[in-house]
Design a protein around this motif. Structure first.
Motif, short mmCIF file in Angstrom:
data_model
loop_
_atom_site.label_atom_id
_atom_site.label_comp_id
_atom_site.label_asym_id
_atom_site.label_seq_id
_atom_site.Cartn_x
_atom_site.Cartn_y
_atom_site.Cartn_z
N HIS A 46 9.67 -7.50 2.29
CA HIS A 46 9.80 -6.05 2.23
C HIS A 46 8.49 -5.40 2.67
CE1 HIS A 46 13.04 -7.35 -0.42
NE2 HIS A 46 13.59 -6.17 -0.23
N VAL A 47 8.62 -4.22 3.27
CA VAL A 47 7.45 -3.45 3.70
C VAL A 47 7.50 -2.09 3.01
CG1 VAL A 47 8.59 -2.52 5.78
CG2 VAL A 47 6.09 -2.67 5.69
N LEU A 48 6.33 -1.61 2.63
CA LEU A 48 6.20 -0.29 2.04
C LEU A 48 6.14 0.75 3.15
CD1 LEU A 48 5.62 1.55 -0.47
CD2 LEU A 48 3.20 1.22 0.08
N LEU A 49 6.97 1.78 3.06
CA LEU A 49 6.92 2.89 4.00
C LEU A 49 6.91 4.19 3.22
CD1 LEU A 49 9.54 1.68 6.64
CD2 LEU A 49 7.05 1.57 6.83
N VAL A 50 6.32 5.21 3.81
CA VAL A 50 6.31 6.54 3.22
C VAL A 50 6.97 7.51 4.19
CG1 VAL A 50 4.31 6.17 1.72
CG2 VAL A 50 3.96 7.01 4.05
N ARG A 51 7.64 8.53 3.62
CA ARG A 51 8.25 9.58 4.46
C ARG A 51 7.31 10.78 4.43
NH1 ARG A 51 13.53 10.97 6.35
NH2 ARG A 51 14.52 9.43 5.01
N ARG A 52 6.78 11.11 5.59
CA ARG A 52 5.80 12.19 5.70
C ARG A 52 6.42 13.54 5.35
NH1 ARG A 52 1.39 11.49 9.91
NH2 ARG A 52 1.74 13.72 10.04
N TRP A 96 9.29 8.19 8.79
CA TRP A 96 8.87 7.04 7.98
C TRP A 96 7.71 6.36 8.70
CZ3 TRP A 96 10.32 6.15 3.17
CH2 TRP A 96 11.52 6.69 2.71
N THR A 97 6.64 6.08 7.96
CA THR A 97 5.45 5.47 8.54
C THR A 97 4.80 4.50 7.57
OG1 THR A 97 3.81 7.05 7.70
CG2 THR A 97 4.96 7.67 9.73
N HIS A 98 3.88 3.72 8.09
CA HIS A 98 2.96 2.99 7.23
C HIS A 98 1.99 4.03 6.66
CE1 HIS A 98 4.58 -0.65 8.89
NE2 HIS A 98 4.20 -0.32 10.12
N ILE A 99 1.17 3.62 5.75
CA ILE A 99 0.18 4.52 5.18
C ILE A 99 -1.01 4.61 6.12
CG2 ILE A 99 -1.40 4.85 3.25
CD1 ILE A 99 0.89 4.23 1.50
N THR A 100 -1.44 5.84 6.37
CA THR A 100 -2.56 6.09 7.27
C THR A 100 -3.55 7.04 6.61
OG1 THR A 100 -1.52 8.00 8.33
CG2 THR A 100 -1.06 5.83 9.30
N ASP A 106 0.56 11.95 -3.78
CA ASP A 106 -0.40 13.02 -3.52
C ASP A 106 0.13 14.21 -2.76
OD1 ASP A 106 -0.14 12.06 -0.96
OD2 ASP A 106 -2.26 11.61 -0.68
N GLY A 107 1.41 14.31 -2.54
CA GLY A 107 1.96 15.47 -1.85
C GLY A 107 2.01 15.35 -0.34
N GLU A 108 1.39 14.30 0.23
CA GLU A 108 1.44 14.12 1.68
C GLU A 108 2.79 13.55 2.11
OE1 GLU A 108 -1.86 12.21 3.60
OE2 GLU A 108 -3.23 12.87 2.02
N ASN A 109 3.50 12.93 1.17
CA ASN A 109 4.77 12.28 1.48
C ASN A 109 5.83 12.70 0.47
OD1 ASN A 109 3.63 10.45 3.57
ND2 ASN A 109 2.41 9.80 1.83
N THR A 110 7.09 12.67 0.90
CA THR A 110 8.19 13.02 0.00
C THR A 110 8.84 11.79 -0.62
OG1 THR A 110 9.76 13.07 1.84
CG2 THR A 110 8.68 15.16 1.24
N GLU A 111 8.64 10.62 -0.02
CA GLU A 111 9.17 9.36 -0.54
C GLU A 111 8.19 8.24 -0.26
OE1 GLU A 111 13.46 8.41 0.12
OE2 GLU A 111 13.38 10.16 1.45
N VAL A 165 -3.72 3.79 0.34
CA VAL A 165 -2.47 3.31 -0.26
C VAL A 165 -2.37 3.78 -1.71
CG1 VAL A 165 -1.15 1.26 -0.94
CG2 VAL A 165 -2.32 1.30 1.27
N ARG A 166 -3.46 3.67 -2.44
CA ARG A 166 -3.49 4.12 -3.84
C ARG A 166 -3.20 5.62 -3.93
NH1 ARG A 166 -8.47 3.43 -4.61
NH2 ARG A 166 -8.28 1.17 -4.60
N GLU A 167 -3.87 6.42 -3.08
CA GLU A 167 -3.70 7.87 -3.13
C GLU A 167 -2.31 8.31 -2.70
OE1 GLU A 167 -8.35 9.10 -2.14
OE2 GLU A 167 -6.79 9.53 -0.65
N GLU A 168 -1.75 7.67 -1.69
CA GLU A 168 -0.47 8.13 -1.15
C GLU A 168 0.75 7.51 -1.82
OE1 GLU A 168 -0.10 8.27 3.09
OE2 GLU A 168 -2.18 8.91 3.35
N ALA A 169 0.65 6.26 -2.28
CA ALA A 169 1.82 5.59 -2.84
C ALA A 169 1.63 5.11 -4.27
CB ALA A 169 2.23 4.41 -1.95
N GLY A 170 0.44 5.25 -4.83
CA GLY A 170 0.21 4.93 -6.23
C GLY A 170 0.24 3.46 -6.58
N ILE A 171 0.02 2.58 -5.60
CA ILE A 171 0.03 1.15 -5.90
C ILE A 171 -1.31 0.52 -5.53
CG2 ILE A 171 2.53 0.96 -5.55
CD1 ILE A 171 1.90 -0.53 -2.90
#
Length: 157
Positions: A35-41, A47-51, A118-123, A68-74
């Motif tokens: 599995h890969v982690l993706l975020v929805r901007r 959908w993207t990787h974390i940048t 952090d509000g940069e992503n919705t998912e 990764v910590r700031e945007e996805a909390g992991i």
């Protein structure tokens, strides 16, 4: 995307002029590499990787883990640098121009459940590698590099 304070300070001096930036991308895989982690901007729904942008004096791998910590909390560990490239020049909605040197890392999940932190992503969520949403050419290519098992970082000529 949140703009770092050092960029805002520079913009006060240079206005919308082209700014050369160092950035990171983290391709985050689960421990089984299925599995890969993706975020929805939040800005465009992609959908993207974390940048993110590397802060002055910050080590690139540390920046990738922080993003990764700031945007996805992991929590993650950076495994290796997998790709180095210059991205095309871009112009933001406010007229600011930037171009990025992107350092892409393969990362593995250590702990935590992904969420838009952090509000940069919705998912923020895990996707099975055989059930991916549409990715841009850049992010699809970086995922393929991460999965290839190649140990050395790639670079463009």
């Amino acid at each position: 995307m949140a703009t770092p304070q050092f960029v805002l300070n520079l913009r006060r001096h240079i206005g919308h002029a082209l700014l050369w930036m160092s950035g990171v991308t983290a391709v985050v895989l689960d421990r089984s590499h299925t599995h890969v982690l993706l975020v929805r901007r939040a800005d465009n729904g992609a959908w993207t990787h974390i940048t993110g942008i590397i802060d002055p004096g910050e080590q690139p791998a540390v920046a990738a883990a922080r993003e990764v910590r700031e945007e996805a909390g992991i929590e993650t560990r950076m495994v290796r640098l997998i790709d180095v490239c210059t991205l095309p020049e871009m112009t933001y909605d406010n007229g600011d121009r930037a171009q990025y040197l992107d350092l892409c890392f393969l990362a593995e999940h250590l702990s935590g459940e992904p969420h838009p932190a952090d509000g940069e992503n919705t998912e923020a969520r895990w996707f099975a590698l055989d059930e991916l949403p549409q990715l841009s050419e850049r992010f699809a290519e970086q995922l393929q590099i991460a999965l290839s098992g190649r140990l050395q970082a790639g670079f463009r000529q």
